[in-house]
Structures are given as structure tokens and as C-alpha cells.
Design an enzyme around this catalytic site. Structure first.
Site, PDB file in Angstrom:
ATOM      1  N   SER A 162      18.277  -1.483  -8.752  1.00 34.16           N
ATOM      2  CA  SER A 162      19.429  -2.109  -8.071  1.00 34.16           C
ATOM      3  C   SER A 162      20.581  -2.386  -9.028  1.00 34.16           C
ATOM      4  O   SER A 162      21.705  -2.618  -8.589  1.00 34.16           O
ATOM      5  CB  SER A 162      18.995  -3.416  -7.404  1.00 34.16           C
ATOM      6  OG  SER A 162      18.606  -4.336  -8.404  1.00 34.16           O
ATOM      7  N   SER A 193      10.402  -1.731 -22.775  1.00 37.63           N
ATOM      8  CA  SER A 193      10.097  -2.940 -23.521  1.00 37.63           C
ATOM      9  C   SER A 193      11.398  -3.449 -24.141  1.00 37.63           C
ATOM     10  O   SER A 193      12.474  -3.347 -23.532  1.00 37.63           O
ATOM     11  CB  SER A 193       9.033  -2.604 -24.575  1.00 37.63           C
ATOM     12  OG  SER A 193       8.713  -3.711 -25.360  1.00 37.63           O
ATOM     13  N   TYR A 198       9.397 -14.727 -22.532  1.00 31.38           N
ATOM     14  CA  TYR A 198       9.854 -13.323 -22.465  1.00 31.38           C
ATOM     15  C   TYR A 198       9.199 -12.513 -23.583  1.00 31.38           C
ATOM     16  O   TYR A 198       8.709 -11.408 -23.350  1.00 31.38           O
ATOM     17  CB  TYR A 198      11.387 -13.267 -22.569  1.00 31.38           C
ATOM     18  CG  TYR A 198      11.947 -11.867 -22.397  1.00 31.38           C
ATOM     19  CD1 TYR A 198      11.909 -11.233 -21.172  1.00 31.38           C
ATOM     20  CD2 TYR A 198      12.519 -11.182 -23.476  1.00 31.38           C
ATOM     21  CE1 TYR A 198      12.420  -9.952 -21.014  1.00 31.38           C
ATOM     22  CE2 TYR A 198      13.039  -9.913 -23.322  1.00 31.38           C
ATOM     23  CZ  TYR A 198      12.995  -9.297 -22.088  1.00 31.38           C
ATOM     24  OH  TYR A 198      13.493  -8.027 -21.937  1.00 31.38           O
ATOM     25  N   LYS A 217       6.801  -9.100 -23.141  1.00 26.54           N
ATOM     26  CA  LYS A 217       7.060  -7.767 -23.704  1.00 26.54           C
ATOM     27  C   LYS A 217       6.010  -7.412 -24.772  1.00 26.54           C
ATOM     28  O   LYS A 217       5.638  -6.245 -24.900  1.00 26.54           O
ATOM     29  CB  LYS A 217       8.490  -7.687 -24.261  1.00 26.54           C
ATOM     30  CG  LYS A 217       9.578  -7.728 -23.177  1.00 26.54           C
ATOM     31  CD  LYS A 217       9.484  -6.595 -22.157  1.00 26.54           C
ATOM     32  CE  LYS A 217      10.688  -6.522 -21.231  1.00 26.54           C
ATOM     33  NZ  LYS A 217      10.577  -5.517 -20.163  1.00 26.54           N
TER      34      LYS A 217
HETATM   35  N1  LIG Z   1      19.705  -6.358 -20.935  1.00 28.12           N
HETATM   36  C1  LIG Z   1      19.091  -6.583 -22.080  1.00 28.12           C
HETATM   37  O1  LIG Z   1      19.669  -7.186 -22.996  1.00 28.12           O
HETATM   38  C2  LIG Z   1      17.685  -6.064 -22.310  1.00 28.12           C
HETATM   39  C3  LIG Z   1      17.199  -6.002 -23.620  1.00 28.12           C
HETATM   40  C4  LIG Z   1      15.912  -5.510 -23.842  1.00 28.12           C
HETATM   41  C5  LIG Z   1      15.131  -5.101 -22.767  1.00 28.12           C
HETATM   42  N2  LIG Z   1      15.626  -5.178 -21.487  1.00 28.12           N
HETATM   43  C6  LIG Z   1      14.768  -4.735 -20.394  1.00 28.12           C
HETATM   44  O2  LIG Z   1      15.412  -3.679 -19.708  1.00 28.12           O
HETATM   45  C7  LIG Z   1      14.921  -3.616 -18.356  1.00 28.12           C
HETATM   46  C8  LIG Z   1      16.091  -3.481 -17.409  1.00 28.12           C
HETATM   47  O3  LIG Z   1      16.884  -4.639 -17.450  1.00 28.12           O
HETATM   48  P1  LIG Z   1      18.494  -4.588 -17.370  1.00 28.12           P
HETATM   49  O4  LIG Z   1      19.020  -4.846 -18.726  1.00 28.12           O
HETATM   50  O5  LIG Z   1      18.931  -3.371 -16.674  1.00 28.12           O
HETATM   51  O6  LIG Z   1      18.767  -5.912 -16.480  1.00 28.12           O
HETATM   52  P2  LIG Z   1      19.071  -6.091 -14.919  1.00 28.12           P
HETATM   53  O7  LIG Z   1      20.393  -5.512 -14.577  1.00 28.12           O
HETATM   54  O8  LIG Z   1      18.862  -7.560 -14.669  1.00 28.12           O
HETATM   55  O9  LIG Z   1      17.937  -5.257 -14.177  1.00 28.12           O
HETATM   56  C9  LIG Z   1      16.666  -5.766 -13.876  1.00 28.12           C
HETATM   57  C10 LIG Z   1      16.131  -5.048 -12.657  1.00 28.12           C
HETATM   58  O10 LIG Z   1      14.789  -5.512 -12.395  1.00 28.12           O
HETATM   59  C11 LIG Z   1      14.696  -5.786 -11.002  1.00 28.12           C
HETATM   60  N3  LIG Z   1      13.636  -6.724 -10.672  1.00 28.12           N
HETATM   61  C12 LIG Z   1      13.495  -8.013 -11.032  1.00 28.12           C
HETATM   62  N4  LIG Z   1      12.379  -8.536 -10.493  1.00 28.12           N
HETATM   63  C13 LIG Z   1      11.791  -7.539  -9.788  1.00 28.12           C
HETATM   64  C14 LIG Z   1      10.612  -7.441  -9.008  1.00 28.12           C
HETATM   65  N5  LIG Z   1       9.784  -8.494  -8.832  1.00 28.12           N
HETATM   66  N6  LIG Z   1      10.307  -6.247  -8.426  1.00 28.12           N
HETATM   67  C15 LIG Z   1      11.122  -5.182  -8.587  1.00 28.12           C
HETATM   68  N7  LIG Z   1      12.276  -5.222  -9.283  1.00 28.12           N
HETATM   69  C16 LIG Z   1      12.600  -6.389  -9.882  1.00 28.12           C
HETATM   70  C17 LIG Z   1      16.073  -6.322 -10.632  1.00 28.12           C
HETATM   71  O11 LIG Z   1      16.206  -6.241  -9.224  1.00 28.12           O
HETATM   72  P3  LIG Z   1      16.904  -7.336  -8.266  1.00 28.12           P
HETATM   73  O12 LIG Z   1      18.309  -6.869  -8.103  1.00 28.12           O
HETATM   74  O13 LIG Z   1      16.107  -7.263  -7.008  1.00 28.12           O
HETATM   75  O14 LIG Z   1      16.793  -8.661  -8.969  1.00 28.12           O
HETATM   76  C18 LIG Z   1      16.946  -5.330 -11.385  1.00 28.12           C
HETATM   77  O15 LIG Z   1      17.075  -4.133 -10.666  1.00 28.12           O
HETATM   78  C19 LIG Z   1      14.076  -4.877 -18.157  1.00 28.12           C
HETATM   79  O16 LIG Z   1      12.706  -4.547 -18.274  1.00 28.12           O
HETATM   80  C20 LIG Z   1      14.494  -5.772 -19.314  1.00 28.12           C
HETATM   81  O17 LIG Z   1      13.473  -6.679 -19.677  1.00 28.12           O
HETATM   82  C21 LIG Z   1      16.892  -5.636 -21.245  1.00 28.12           C
END
Ligand SMILES: NC(=O)c1ccc[n+]([C@@H]2O[C@H](COP(=O)([O-])OP(=O)(O)OC[C@H]3O[C@@H](n4cnc5c(N)ncnc54)[C@H](OP(=O)(O)O)[C@@H]3O)[C@@H](O)[C@H]2O)c1
Length: 274
Positions: A11, A132, A147, A151
Site C-alpha cells: 500500500s 530486514s 523493533y 528484525k
Molecule cells: N523506512 C525505513 O526507514 C526502513 C528501514 C529499514 C527497514 N525497513 C523495513 O522496510 C519494510 C517496508 O517499510 P517501508 O519503509 O516501505 O514503510 P511503510 O511505507 O510504512 O510500509 C509498510 C507496509 O507494511 C504494511 N503493513 C503493516 N502492517 C501490516 C499487516 N499486519 N499486514 C500486512 N501489511 C501490513 C503497511 O500497510 P498499511 O498501509 O495497511 O499500514 C505498508 O504497506 C518494512 O519491513 C520495514 O520494517 C524500513
């Protein structure tokens, strides 16, 4: 035959960008999300199909996986991307928040992997790419223990599974990214705070302000396209790396972590929050 990728959490952020990148590459994309009825961007692509999927709901995971297999015939790559963060003091975390952090970031990938294993074994192959973080290998800020835990657990799950899935030609890969632009991650953080207990207020305020300023600071967050490119390289077989550390922020931190003993590293990070 056209290849198919199945992605959780499409999303927003990395999940959405990855879905679009693979659609443009000519792959079929099973883009899953909690609220597909709200999606307007991914529906513009003929080769993207949306499926409703909350990774914490085992029955819904099974149903979405069955529907995706029925729609595309064969899934080649699964990206466990859905994930969220809980930050703040462990002492102040609600019981539900602790369980939820594990449920989304660890139990979620477990649910998805288990649902795909019969299909992958039948096909004699397939890949799991688990998203991760550098927070899966080391700590980077205070108040991130839950968190970090989630991870680290994802890393352990992925590494531990390697041996039992290798005989079936099922590949496992980890992407360890740092902060990136254009996602909802920071805005979606569940903060563990308390009106009554003020002992952690100072450090919580410091971390919140640091995260807010970092999210738009180009020198601190990476272009998410570099992460998408790393996923592409793994999906297409151009890379066979088990762990891919991606982005300048993650690489910089890991270089620092690897350059000193853990005791020194912990003190160095802590000193930023004194
Ligand atoms: N952004 C960073 O700084 C960062 C750094 C390191 C790792 N990551 C990792 O990268 C991945 C993607 O995150 P992002 O940065 O793209 O952030 P994001 O924009 O917040 O995306 C997170 C996604 O996970 C979905 N989600 C949350 N809970 C869920 C559930 N119970 N079932 C299915 N979907 C769910 C959210 O959907 P909804 O719209 O429904 O909430 C959203 O689509 C994550 O695993 C995060 O831990 C991010």
C-alpha cells in the site's frame, strides 16, 4: 513463461515501489495489502493483481496465497516486506504492542512462508526475499528494542531455514536497508510513552525529533530505488547473496559497527543521547 512475484505490504513505501518496478519489468505481480479497496495506483497496471492480506491473519494469508496461485499458476518470488515499528521505552509498552510488533514483523513472514512451502516444494523451487534492516544486525538508536528484536528474529528465522529448504531448491535472502525516503514508516511508529511515568520523556523527545529531521535529510536517508534494485537483482538471479546490505546509511552504520568492539559501539551510540 512470465515470472510472478508476490509482495506483502504494497500500500505504500518500498512494497509499492517494488510492485511497480516488477510490473514495468514485465513480471506478473501479486500485490497484497490490508485495504486493497483503497488502492488507486497499482490498479493502473494490467499485470498487477491485488489481494487482501493482513500478514497476522493466518486464514487470510492462506486464502490470499491460494488466490494468487490460482490467478497466476506459479509464484517464483515472495517478498516479505510488510513491517512496522514500535519505539519508546520497553517499560511503557502496552502488552498488545509487544505482541503486535512480533506478530507483524516475525509471525507475519512465518505465516507467509508456511503458506507458500507446499507450492514451492511442488515446483521444486522458489525464492523468499525477507526485508530486514540494519536494525536486524545491530542497534542504531535507543528505544528501538522491540523493533530490533523483531528484525533480529527475522534474520534468525531466515538463516535457520536455509538448511531445511535448500534440498527443495528454495532460496532465502535478506535485504538489510537503512532509512529510506518516500515511505510511511516513521509516521506509522507506535510510540511507547506514558502520561504518568516521565522518566523516559527526555530521551523519547530526543529520538522523535531526530527521526523527524532525518526523514527529509538526503544525507541520512537513502533513495528507495537502490533497495528496489537489490530486490530485482535477487529475484532475477543476478545476485545470489544471502545478505544484502543496501544504502549509504546502512553501510555507514555497519562499517562503524564492524570497526570497533561492541562495548565501544554501544557507548558511542549512547553518547549521542546523553
Ligand atoms: N523506512 C525505513 O526507514 C526502513 C528501514 C529499514 C527497514 N525497513 C523495513 O522496510 C519494510 C517496508 O517499510 P517501508 O519503509 O516501505 O514503510 P511503510 O511505507 O510504512 O510500509 C509498510 C507496509 O507494511 C504494511 N503493513 C503493516 N502492517 C501490516 C499487516 N499486519 N499486514 C500486512 N501489511 C501490513 C503497511 O500497510 P498499511 O498501509 O495497511 O499500514 C505498508 O504497506 C518494512 O519491513 C520495514 O520494517 C524500513
Amino acid at each position: 513463461m512470465k515470472k510472478t512475484i508476490f509482495i506483502t505490504g504494497t500500500s505504500s513505501g518500498l512494497g509499492k515501489l517494488t510492485a511497480i518496478a516488477f510490473a514495468k519489468l514485465g513480471w506478473n505481480v501479486a500485490a497484497t495489502m490490508r485495504t486493497p479497496e483503497k488502492e488507486t495506483e497499482l490498479t493502473q497496471y494490467d499485470n498487477i493483481k491485488l489481494f487482501k492480506l493482513d500478514v497476522t491473519d493466518v486464514a487470510q494469508v492462506k486464502s490470499a496465497v491460494e488466490q494468487a496461485i490460482a490467478a497466476f499458476g506459479r509464484i517464483d518470488v515472495v517478498v516479505n516486506n510488510a513491517g512496522m515499528g514500535s519505539y519508546g521505552a520497553l517499560e511503557l509498552a502496552k502488552e498488545d504492542t509487544i505482541d503486535w510488533q512480533f506478530a507483524v514483523n516475525v509471525r507475519g513472514p512465518i505465516n507467509v512462508i508456511r503458506a507458500f512451502l507446499p507450492h514451492y516444494r511442488e515446483n521444486n523451487g522458489g525464492k523468499f526475499i525477507n526485508i530486514s534492516s540494519y536494525m536486524g544486525v545491530t542497534s542504531a538508536v535507543p528505544l528501538g528494542s522491540l523493533y530490533n528484536m523483531s528484525k533480529f528474529a527475522l534474520e534468525g528465522l531466515t538463516e535457520g531455514l536455509y538448511y531445511e529448504l535448500k534440498p527443495f531448491n528454495i532460496g532465502l535472502h535478506l535485504i538489510e536497508q537503512g532509512g529510506s525516503k518516500g515511505n510511511n514508516f516513521i509516521d506509522s511508529i507506535v510510540w511507547n510513552t506514558s502520561e504518568e511515568i516521565k522518566a523516559y520523556d527526555g530521551i523519547i523527545a530526543k529520538l522523535k525529533s531526530l527521526m523527524e529531521s532525518a526523514k527529509d535529510d538526503e544525507s541520512l536517508v537513502d533513495d528507495p530505488q537502490t533497495i528496489v534494485n537489490a530486490i530485482k537483482a535477487l529475484a532475477t538471479g543476478e545476485s545470489t547473496q544471502f545478505r544484502t546490505l543496501v544504502g549509504d546509511s546502512a553501510k555507514g552504520l555497519m562499517a562503524m559497527r564492524n570497526s570497533m568492539p561492541i562495548e565501544e559501539y554501544l557507548e558511542k551510540i549512547a553518547a549521542n543521547y546523553n
